[in-house]
Design an enzyme around this catalytic site. Structure first.
Site, PDB file in Angstrom:
ATOM      1  N   THR A 271      13.023 -50.918 -31.359  1.00 28.55           N
ATOM      2  CA  THR A 271      13.462 -51.857 -32.326  1.00 28.55           C
ATOM      3  C   THR A 271      12.810 -53.303 -32.837  1.00 28.55           C
ATOM      4  O   THR A 271      12.656 -53.546 -31.378  1.00 28.55           O
ATOM      5  CB  THR A 271      14.746 -51.408 -33.227  1.00 28.55           C
TER       6      THR A 271
ATOM      7  N   GLU B 151      13.203 -45.112 -35.715  1.00 28.28           N
ATOM      8  CA  GLU B 151      13.300 -44.326 -35.487  1.00 28.28           C
ATOM      9  C   GLU B 151      13.405 -43.468 -36.554  1.00 28.28           C
ATOM     10  O   GLU B 151      14.010 -42.037 -36.068  1.00 28.28           O
ATOM     11  CB  GLU B 151      15.511 -44.912 -35.698  1.00 28.28           C
TER      12      GLU B 151
ATOM     13  N   LYS C 135      26.748 -61.351 -51.910  1.00 27.47           N
ATOM     14  CA  LYS C 135      27.028 -60.375 -52.565  1.00 27.47           C
ATOM     15  C   LYS C 135      27.672 -61.907 -53.344  1.00 27.47           C
ATOM     16  O   LYS C 135      28.242 -63.269 -53.275  1.00 27.47           O
ATOM     17  CB  LYS C 135      28.405 -60.686 -51.385  1.00 27.47           C
TER      18      LYS C 135
ATOM     19  N   TRP D 252      26.644 -56.477 -55.805  1.00 31.75           N
ATOM     20  CA  TRP D 252      26.035 -57.012 -54.941  1.00 31.75           C
ATOM     21  C   TRP D 252      24.437 -57.100 -55.839  1.00 31.75           C
ATOM     22  O   TRP D 252      24.467 -56.338 -56.997  1.00 31.75           O
ATOM     23  CB  TRP D 252      25.899 -56.134 -54.412  1.00 31.75           C
TER      24      TRP D 252
END
Ligand code: ADP
Length: 544
Positions: free
Chosen positions: A185, A330, A439, A444
């Site tokens: 990754t 993944e 935030k 959010w």
């Protein structure tokens, strides 16, 4: 009672055997690193892959050894993959867009024994070679005539390496859960982590990729994987295309709009796949030249959120169906596909677009849920958002050498690091990466949603939104914009364009214009770099 069916192991080299036997003449076209467009077919790719296997076996490469590739998409790279995997060794794709030190770190962590590389990267390889003592053999993916003069121990031209072998060699036998490929990754937080694919997961991934719910591939298709083989298995296309006998067109090192569009047209490509940044360039090229895409039927877009304006441009201007996809390294990487369900095609186009902008429905083989921070599952109502967790037949169960274990829980769920909603129809929408979400006053704001709207402004080439500290609201969104060449627009034009399209309190408090937005090695906006660059940014007084 056990079923009485054969335990036919799912091994990747069976795919190329099948392609060679039943679709042997089907072409693989590559824009070669040396320049010209070259053609081969599945029969020859298999034969040459067997020679790669034989050469590696002679060089002492054993099952489980890691063999790195630092290469663009070409037929040679494909042959190398099958050859490496066919002796039970592990192809390890290195991403050339990483910094040299990161590459050396990854190759050391993987303990790579051999490195196959394109000559484009000769200087880079010379630079990192002294730092990777485990590599005992360097193979330049070219012929002797193009072999660069390089200060590398044990350097051989690929064509010489395989010319020394006759291909009279049998694939090794091993169980289907044997490791096959390794991909790290990008490590935007902490060190990169290795995802170790198995033969089984790769074969199942290819079946998923080819299925009707995903790319719906057939032998009559011609597939251009612009997505690099070093970016999560080229999204399964290097296996799925030979599995169905489709023609493959490999773009080599040239991924600019003109080069990609030239291949799309000249080779009559029907299906293609890449991240949005590639399509931004291609669409700009088409717009400037007035060219069309007469043969292209479907384009898979993923890796980061696909802007609505991009889906609309492909579908309405060029008559190409967009399949918006979400996944990650993944997950091999396929997770969800935004394909319309029955009945949805009768909706007004704007409503269809609403669904296509979502990241889509999990494919068979992927389970998904959203949870709060206490791991309580949240409702699938399209409103509640939380941590997106997945399980599946091609999802990692852990990272190489046991790192990053905290992302995997005891029940086998992998925490993707994404924040998402799931709706009653099964469509998942990524709100943001958990580290990028803004935030503001305890609520959010999705940076992705604002970015995707902003690129719909005719003067905007690319947009990024980051949260910047705010004295009252904790964080507020700052919109960073790259304008199209020659285009003009000011802060107020852009804000005016967004107004009414998002909630008032989501409106960016300021817009800044830059020449370029930095990207990660997998083509995503590099938010960390932007946050650093705008670390000292101060809001205009009115916004405070
Ligand atoms: P990296 O190594 O950069 O994380 P990946 O390709 O594995 O590379 O990145 C996976 C992440 O990319 C996902 O977790 C998600 O945040 C983002 N991503 C991928 N596809 C999409 C999409 N269609 N929309 C929004 N985000 C996406």
């Amino acid at each position: 009672m056990r079923g009485l069916m054969q335990g036919w192991p799912l091994l990747v080299h069976k795919i190329i055997d099948h392609a060679a036997l039943y679709h042997g003449e089907r072409q693989i076209v590559s824009r070669s690193i040396e320049g010209p467009v070259e053609r081969t077919n599945y029969r020859d790719v298999r034969l040459r892959a067997l020679r790669v296997a034989q050469a590696l076996d002679r060089a002492g490469v054993k099952a489980g050894d890691r063999v790195a590739t630092l290469a663009w998409n070409t037929a040679r790279h494909l042959e190398a993959w099958y050859g490496i995997a066919g002796i039970g060794a592990i192809y390890h794709t290195l991403n050339p867009r990483l910094f040299p030190d990161q590459l050396a770190w990854i190759a050391n962590h993987a303990e790579d024994r051999v490195l196959f590389f394109d000559t484009t990267f000769t200087r880079l390889v010379e630079d990192i070679a002294p730092k990777i003592p485990s590599i005992g053999l360097y193979v330049a993916l070219t012929d002797r005539a193009h072999l660069p003069a390089a200060n590398l121990p044990n350097l051989v031209a690929y064509e010489d390496l395989i010319a020394a072998c006759d291909g009279d060699f049998a694939w090794r036998e091993f169980p289907e859960d044997t490791a096959c490929g390794l991909c790290y990754t990008s490590g935007t937080t902490g060190n990169p982590k290795g995802v170790l694919y198995s033969h089984r997961s790769n074969v199942l991934l290819s079946l998923m990729a080819a299925s009707g719910g995903a790319m719906g591939l057939k032998a009559s298709d011609c597939i251009l994987p612009v997505v690099p083989m070093f970016h999560a298995n080229a999204w399964g296309l290097a296996f799925a295309a030979p599995m169905v006998g489709a023609k493959i067109v490999m773009p080599g090192a040239k991924l600019d709009g003109a080069s990609v569009c030239e291949l799309l047209t000249n080779e009559k490509v029907t299906v293609t796949a890449a991240v949005p940044t590639v399509w931004l360039m291609a669409l700009q090229y088409l717009e400037q030249t007035g060219r069309t895409l007469p043969d292209l039927k479907r384009v898979l877009i993923g890796g980061s959120a696909c802007p609505r304006s991009m889906i609309e441009a492909f579908e309405t201007k060029y008559d190409v169906e967009v399949v918006h996809a979400w996944g990650m390294t993944e997950m091999s990487p396929l997770g969800t596909m935004s394909v319309l369900k029955p009945g949805m095609r009768d909706l007004p186009y704007e409503k269809q677009l609403d669904y296509k902008c979502k990241q889509g429905v999990p494919m068979f083989g992927v389970e998904a849920k959203i949870t709060d921070d206490e791991n309580r599952e949240l409702p699938r109502d399209g409103k509640a958002f939380g941590r997106l967790k997945v399980k599946g037949l091609a999802v990692a169960s852990g990272y190489f050498k046991g790192e990053g274990a905290e992302a995997f829980d005891a029940d086998g769920w992998f925490d993707t690091g994404d924040v998402a909603t799931l709706d009653a129809d099964g469509y998942m929408t990524i709100v943001d990466r958990s580290k990028d979400v803004i935030k503001s006053g305890g609520e959010w704001i999705s940076s992705i949603d604002i970015e995707n709207l902003a690129v719909g402004h005719p003067a905007v080439a690319e947009a990024a939104v980051i949260g910047v500290r705010h004295p009252k609201w904790d964080e507020r969104p700052l919109l960073i914009v790259v304008l199209k060449k020659g285009a003009k627009a000011g802060r107020d034009d852009i804000l005016q364009f967004l107004s009414g399209k998002i909630a008032k309190w989501w409106m960016p408090d300021d817009v800044v214009f830059v020449d370029e937005i930095p990207h990660t090695a997998t083509g995503k906006i590099q938010k960390t770099a932007l946050r650093e660059r705008f670390g000292q940014y101060r809001w205009p007084q009115a916004a405070e």
